[in-house]
Design a protein around this motif. Structure first.
Motif, short mmCIF file in Angstrom:
data_model
loop_
_atom_site.label_atom_id
_atom_site.label_comp_id
_atom_site.label_asym_id
_atom_site.label_seq_id
_atom_site.Cartn_x
_atom_site.Cartn_y
_atom_site.Cartn_z
N GLU A 147 -0.82 54.55 22.21
CA GLU A 147 -0.39 53.27 22.79
C GLU A 147 0.85 53.45 23.66
O GLU A 147 0.93 52.91 24.77
CB GLU A 147 -0.09 52.27 21.67
N ARG A 148 1.81 54.22 23.21
CA ARG A 148 3.04 54.44 23.98
C ARG A 148 2.74 55.14 25.31
O ARG A 148 3.27 54.76 26.36
CB ARG A 148 4.04 55.25 23.16
N ALA A 203 0.78 52.74 27.66
CA ALA A 203 1.68 51.69 28.13
C ALA A 203 2.61 52.21 29.22
O ALA A 203 2.87 51.52 30.21
CB ALA A 203 2.48 51.11 26.96
N ALA A 240 2.58 50.82 33.01
CA ALA A 240 3.79 50.27 33.61
C ALA A 240 4.06 50.92 34.97
O ALA A 240 4.49 50.25 35.91
CB ALA A 240 4.98 50.47 32.67
#
Length: 114
Positions: free
Chosen positions: A97-98, A101, A105
């Motif tokens: 997820e990190r 993300a 971004a």
């Protein structure tokens, strides 16, 4: 990052010079392809041994060209787990997820530069 130009050999249009985004890792070593298949790719990030993700943009696609970078994700996991290994899987998912993300971004940020 600013765009630069790159000259590529295509199978349908011969030699073409196109804009290449600053985030593109380059096209060195790629075989000639159709002009509409030219795709810019960033370096690839890996997470938890099960996911690869990178920015991708195919601005010359017929029918649905990509004016902005998209997030290209490949998830590769298949296996059986013991019940007490599931918390480790969830930690791996948090790592995934990190990373996704972060790349998403960056894609959103790049939309503002166009």
């Amino acid at each position: 990052m600013s765009a630069r130009t790159v000259t590529l050999e295509t199978v349908d249009r011969g030699t073409v010079t196109i804009l290449e985004p600053g985030w593109c890792r380059g096209h060195e070593g790629e075989p000639p392809q159709r002009y509409t298949d030219v795709t810019h790719r960033s370096v690839t990030a890996r997470a938890a041994g099960m996911l690869t993700v990178h920015l991708s943009q195919a601005p010359y696609l017929v029918g649905s060209p990509e004016p902005y970078p998209v997030v290209s994700v490949q998830l590769d996991y298949n296996g059986d787990l013991r019940a007490d290994d599931v918390p480790q899987l969830f930690e791996a998912f948090r790592s995934v997820e990190r990373v996704v993300a972060f790349v998403a971004a960056e894609a959103i940020r790049l939309r503002g530069e166009s």
